[in-house]
Design a protein around this motif. Structure first.
Motif: not given
Length: 330
Positions: A221-222, A225, A246, A248
């Motif tokens: 996920g974040d 990132d 999530r 990515a």
């Protein structure tokens, strides 16, 4: 030998563990090449939770007993197995460990060092094998490099810190909790970062602007990132999992410009694809364990009737290290 045993059973795939319960089922009989272990300790791994939700790549047929890692005593053996009953062992299978008795392939078990107790032994196999395959085989971490470990307070994250330090790296560990950061620092991390305010700039500051050479990411996920923004040229971003929920999407232009690699890590599959290397991996981590060079952290030991509670603790990120189920205590 009892005919029945207590086991944790998942008979429905759900998001909230409502399909998981304690049940009485027949004691399994070992087949050729198998060992039946009287389980004294079994550790919780995040894939155990994902399997109860139907979100892991391995989807056991329902109903099934979760649990990858166990430690206990050999109770019975199938044809072709020469391990003596009573032998203290650890290891396990892809599932089935959360029970009073469990089956495992004989080749998946290791004889325990006398000084290693059952809870620590159960906390060891999957976490340290994952860290070893990630950092040695896939990440090729070298002494003097900088390793950034996300999700560092979990069992796999702590193993990555342990292995990273053993390999001679400078280790930066992240967490969103100051309490957990204090534990990570005491555990051996050279630097710790609270991710609530981001980690890109602190990582760059700690590395004189270069970024981390190897990033160990079980979060996704974040976090993935932002990791692409603080990785060194020729760095290796290791994809361990997606505990954030999530998956990515990599921006390949960033990988091109910054010259880093995105590397997938599946420790068990690595051993299945490359059996000789797989055996070397297992031998390497157990040699470390027998020499006292690595030290799994046990967060809590729970009787098996509190298994759903223990799984929920992992879902809630309330664990530093490993939760251990003890079928032998009440």
């Amino acid at each position: 030998m009892p005919e029945k045993m207590i086991a944790v059973i998942c008979d429905r795939l759900t998001e909230d563990l409502s399909g998981v319960s304690l049940q009485t089922i027949p004691v399994p009989v070992p087949g050729p090449g198998e060992v039946r272990v009287r389980v004294h300790a079994a550790s919780v791994n995040f894939p155990d939770v994902l399997m109860t939700e139907g979100k892991y790549q391995l989807k056991p047929p329902l109903p099934f007993t979760p649990g990858m890692d166990l430690a206990g005593q050999v109770d019975a053996v199938g044809d072709g197995v020469d391990i003596a009953p009573g032998t203290r062992v650890a290891g396990g299978n892809r599932y089935g460990a959360f029970a009073e008795y469990a089956l495992a392939p004989a080749k998946a078990l290791q004889t325990l060092p006398d000084e290693m107790d059952y809870p620590v032994a159960a906390a060891f196999p999957a976490a340290y094998l994952t860290a070893y395959v990630a950092l040695v085989r896939r990440g090729r971490l070298e002494a003097g490099e900088t390793l950034l470990v996300h999700g560092a307070s979990g069992g796999v994250g702590l193993a990555a810190i342990d292995v990273g330090k053993l390999l001679g790296a400078t280790v930066i560990a992240t967490s969103g909790s100051d309490e957990k950061l204090a534990v990570l620092k005491a555990y051996g991390a050279d630097h710790v970062i609270n991710t609530n305010a981001g980690f890109r700039e602190p990582v760059k500051a700690l590395t004189d602007g270069r970024g981390a050479d190897v990033i160990f990411d079980p979060v996704g996920g974040d976090v993935f990132d932002e990791s692409t923004r603080c990785i060194a040229f020729d760095g290796r971003l290791l994809v361990i999992g997606f505990t954030s929920g999530r998956i990515a999407v990599a921006k390949t232009n960033i990988a091109l410009i910054k010259g880093f690699s995105i590397v997938g890590v599946r420790a068990g599959e690595y051993g299945r694809q490359f059996p000789d290397k797989g055996r070397e991996n297992v031998e390497a981590i157990w040699n470390w364990a027998r020499a006292g060079k690595v030290s799994p952290k046990v967060h809590a030991e729970l009787p098996i009737h509190r298994a759903v509670e223990g799984l929920q603790m992992l879902k809630d990120r309330a664990v530093i290290g490993k939760v251990i189920f003890r079928p032998d205590i009440h």
